[in-house]
Design a protein around this motif. Structure first.
Motif, mmCIF file in Angstrom:
data_model
loop_
_atom_site.group_PDB
_atom_site.id
_atom_site.type_symbol
_atom_site.label_atom_id
_atom_site.label_comp_id
_atom_site.label_asym_id
_atom_site.label_seq_id
_atom_site.Cartn_x
_atom_site.Cartn_y
_atom_site.Cartn_z
ATOM 1 N N GLN A 1 -34.318 -9.456 66.693
ATOM 2 C CA GLN A 1 -33.059 -9.152 67.190
ATOM 3 C C GLN A 1 -32.252 -10.228 67.449
ATOM 4 O O GLN A 1 -31.056 -10.475 67.329
ATOM 5 N N ARG A 2 -32.613 -11.211 68.109
ATOM 6 C CA ARG A 2 -31.931 -12.573 68.641
ATOM 7 C C ARG A 2 -31.317 -13.193 67.293
ATOM 8 O O ARG A 2 -30.237 -13.697 67.204
ATOM 9 N N ALA A 3 -32.485 -13.310 66.326
ATOM 10 C CA ALA A 3 -32.055 -13.967 65.003
ATOM 11 C C ALA A 3 -30.878 -13.514 64.467
ATOM 12 O O ALA A 3 -30.119 -13.929 63.712
ATOM 13 N N ARG A 4 -30.785 -12.020 64.260
ATOM 14 C CA ARG A 4 -30.063 -11.279 63.696
ATOM 15 C C ARG A 4 -28.437 -11.453 64.275
ATOM 16 O O ARG A 4 -27.355 -11.598 63.673
ATOM 17 N N ARG A 5 -28.492 -11.558 65.680
ATOM 18 C CA ARG A 5 -27.136 -11.780 66.226
ATOM 19 C C ARG A 5 -26.678 -13.162 66.226
ATOM 20 O O ARG A 5 -25.510 -13.670 66.021
ATOM 21 N N LEU A 6 -27.660 -14.300 66.009
ATOM 22 C CA LEU A 6 -27.337 -15.511 65.976
ATOM 23 C C LEU A 6 -26.741 -16.072 64.439
ATOM 24 O O LEU A 6 -26.321 -17.116 64.252
ATOM 25 N N GLN A 7 -27.399 -15.298 63.459
ATOM 26 C CA GLN A 7 -27.415 -15.968 62.063
ATOM 27 C C GLN A 7 -25.770 -15.844 61.680
ATOM 28 O O GLN A 7 -25.579 -16.854 60.984
ATOM 29 N N PRO A 8 -25.095 -14.985 62.004
ATOM 30 C CA PRO A 8 -23.567 -15.270 61.694
ATOM 31 C C PRO A 8 -23.010 -16.471 62.008
ATOM 32 O O PRO A 8 -22.261 -16.894 61.248
ATOM 33 N N PHE A 9 -23.191 -16.800 63.419
ATOM 34 C CA PHE A 9 -22.690 -18.180 63.960
ATOM 35 C C PHE A 9 -23.444 -19.213 63.289
ATOM 36 O O PHE A 9 -22.778 -20.257 62.978
ATOM 37 N N TYR A 10 -24.879 -19.335 62.799
ATOM 38 C CA TYR A 10 -25.359 -20.431 62.377
ATOM 39 C C TYR A 10 -24.838 -20.443 60.876
ATOM 40 O O TYR A 10 -24.710 -21.695 60.513
ATOM 41 N N VAL A 11 -24.633 -19.414 60.086
ATOM 42 C CA VAL A 11 -23.808 -19.512 58.827
ATOM 43 C C VAL A 11 -22.529 -20.152 58.776
ATOM 44 O O VAL A 11 -22.161 -21.155 58.108
ATOM 45 N N GLY A 12 -21.752 -19.840 60.053
ATOM 46 C CA GLY A 12 -20.360 -20.609 59.957
ATOM 47 C C GLY A 12 -20.481 -21.960 60.367
ATOM 48 O O GLY A 12 -19.413 -22.668 60.024
#
Length: 242
Positions: free
Chosen positions: A111-122
């Protein structure tokens, strides 16, 4: 190299969320950019203004000619390049730590990785834009060769003035090396972005599913509630290591 060590520790914190190609980018950034610039680049460019010699004694002519030859110092341009490239990663680390510190926002690792992935892609997209912008800026500002002679015709120089650059060959080699490293870094960032977009978001984290029909465990009375296979309480503090 204290400031470089702090920047390296910030970049190193990103590798938890990076795929393998992103870690290759981190190795290129730390070894072939920060380390090379801190150990070799400062020696190559530290005396460029002092050793910029012009065949005139006219007051104010040498600073004006140096400004025309090098609108931005090579060394300061490369340092600014590294700082701008590191800014998206540093902002992502700050955001990840802030999310982990929020009560009830820890959750399962998926769940943490799913929330953070869009910001990492950005952050990867911002890194690519900064990389390409600085590569273009380097080509437009300096080209790919440091000329040993610079002809200056600016005021207050009374006539055409010849100015001489120190160690032009060494600086040319360093500029070529740094441009090639920039191209490799840009390709690694593009490959990382393609990998992240192809892979998609990580699976949602959740509790495991028990079989529908299952008798009580040996020694357990019928109808007794089974313990959940995943904890339901708030996660412990510091479970996201960044």
């Amino acid at each position: 190299m204290g400031e470089w060590g702090f920047l390296s520790s910030l970049l190193d914190a990103v590798q938890e969320h990076s795929p393998m190609v992103g870690r290759f980018w981190l190795v290129v950034m730390l070894l072939f950019r920060i380390l090379v610039l801190a150990t070799v680049g400062s020696d190559v460019f530290e005396d460029e203004q002092e050793e910029f010699v012009c065949n005139t004694q006219q007051p104010g002519c040498k600073p004006v000619c140096y400004d025309a030859a090098f609108p931005i110092s090579h060394y300061r341009f490369l340092v600014f390049h590294i700082v701008v490239l590191s800014a998206p990663a540093a902002l992502f680390v700050i955001f990840a730590v802030h999310q982990a510190a929020k009560p009830g926002r820890g959750g399962a690792p998926g769940q943490r990785a799913r929330r953070l992935q869009p910001f990492y892609v950005g952050s990867v997209v911002a890194r690519i834009a900064a990389e390409l912008g600085f590569l273009l800026g380097q080509a437009l500002l300096y080209g790919f060769r440091v000329q040993p002679l610079f002809v200056c015709r600016r005021r207050p120089c009374p006539h055409r003035v010849d100015c001489f650059v120190s160690r032009p060959t060494e600086k040319t080699v360093f500029i070529h090396f740094y441009f090639v490293v920039g191209l490799v870094s840009a390709l690694l960032s593009l490959a990382e972005l393609a990998h992240l977009l192809r892979k998609g978001p990580p699976p949602r984290g959740g509790c495991c599913h028990r079989p529908q029909e299952r008798g009580p465990a040996p020694g357990q009375p019928a109808g007794a509630a089974e313990e959940p296979c995943c904890p339901t309480g708030p996660p412990p503090r510091g479970d996201l290591t960044v």
